[in-house]
Design an enzyme around this catalytic site. Structure first.
Site, mmCIF file in Angstrom:
data_model
loop_
_atom_site.group_PDB
_atom_site.id
_atom_site.type_symbol
_atom_site.label_atom_id
_atom_site.label_comp_id
_atom_site.label_asym_id
_atom_site.label_seq_id
_atom_site.Cartn_x
_atom_site.Cartn_y
_atom_site.Cartn_z
ATOM 1 N N ASP A 120 -6.273 24.972 -15.562
ATOM 2 C CA ASP A 120 -5.598 26.259 -15.758
ATOM 3 C C ASP A 120 -4.119 25.961 -16.019
ATOM 4 O OD1 ASP A 120 -4.503 28.878 -15.373
ATOM 5 O OD2 ASP A 120 -6.310 29.453 -14.310
ATOM 6 N N LYS A 123 -1.348 21.948 -12.986
ATOM 7 C CA LYS A 123 -0.519 21.399 -11.896
ATOM 8 C C LYS A 123 -1.318 20.478 -10.973
ATOM 9 C CE LYS A 123 2.911 25.061 -11.749
ATOM 10 N NZ LYS A 123 3.051 26.440 -11.263
ATOM 11 N N ASP A 176 -15.861 29.558 -8.956
ATOM 12 C CA ASP A 176 -15.976 30.633 -7.971
ATOM 13 C C ASP A 176 -14.842 31.647 -8.029
ATOM 14 O OD1 ASP A 176 -13.997 28.745 -6.865
ATOM 15 O OD2 ASP A 176 -14.055 30.073 -5.130
#
Ligand code: HPA
Ligand code: MG
Length: 200
Positions: A120, A123, A176
């Protein structure tokens, strides 16, 4: 000698609407909690098979140690390595082995393959790669099933990518939302009802 490599990216566009839930089998208990099927299970497996082949082509001559990064990657990890890479190995005469171990006494001899569900912001991966540096492994490659196109990205790009997806929250295939939806085979977009119901 010049050589050119065309990099293929399985890009899912921002306009992609996905598929109606009624076209697929969805666990009953999630019927109201999802909006659309975004990446059907069969497509995930087909793409994973191809990634496994590219990984073997790229790292195949070596002794690979594969690590599953966090819980969300476990389905991808299992399908990528335990099924496809093993099958590829059986079909080749090279005796390559994949060791599913975290601690090896000779990390500097290792070719590491980190397997992730989704990148995403990037990081977590950046931090992890920093951490691994101190073990001085011979090679570190990262395979991620999904990479999100997001303005929050730190610019990190993994070596092997299954699908590049828009900036939407997706669940299923071990990904999830507050620990729910891991038991869904397809990658889906969550509904407002679902967000509310499973809110932390
Ligand atoms: N789904 C599940 N987990 C995640 C996501 C997502 O879209 N992005 C970061 N973690
Ligand atoms: Mg999670």
């Amino acid at each position: 000698k010049l050589s050119f490599k065309i990099i293929c990216v399985f890009q899912i566009s921002d306009e992609e609407q996905g598929y109606d839930l009624d076209l697929f089998c969805i666990p009953k208990h999630y019927a109201d909690d999802l909006e659309r099927v975004y990446i059907p299970h069969g497509l995930i497996l087909d793409r994973t098979e191809r990634l496994a082949r590219e990984i073997m082509k790229n790292m195949g001559g070596h002794h690979i140690v594969a690590l599953c990064v966090l819980k969300g990657g476990y389905k991808f990890f299992a399908d990528l390595l335990l099924d496809y890479i093993k099958a590829l190995n059986r079909n080749s005469d090279l005796t390559k082995q994949i060791h599913l171990i975290l601690n090896d006494t000779h990390p500097h001899l290792l070719d590491l393959l980190l397997v992730r569900d989704i990148i995403d912001t990037g990081k977590t991966m950046k931090t992890l790669l920093e951490l691994l540096k101190q073990y001085n492994p011979k090679m570190v490659k990262v395979a991620s099933l999904l990479v999100k196109r997001t303005p929050r990205s730190v610019g990190y790009r993994p070596d092997f990518v299954g699908f590049e997806v828009p900036d939407k929250f997706v669940v299923g295939y071990a990904l999830d939302y507050n620990e729910y939806f891991r038991d869904l085979n397809h990658i889906c977009v969550i509904s407002e009802t679902g967000k509310e119901k499973y809110k932390a």
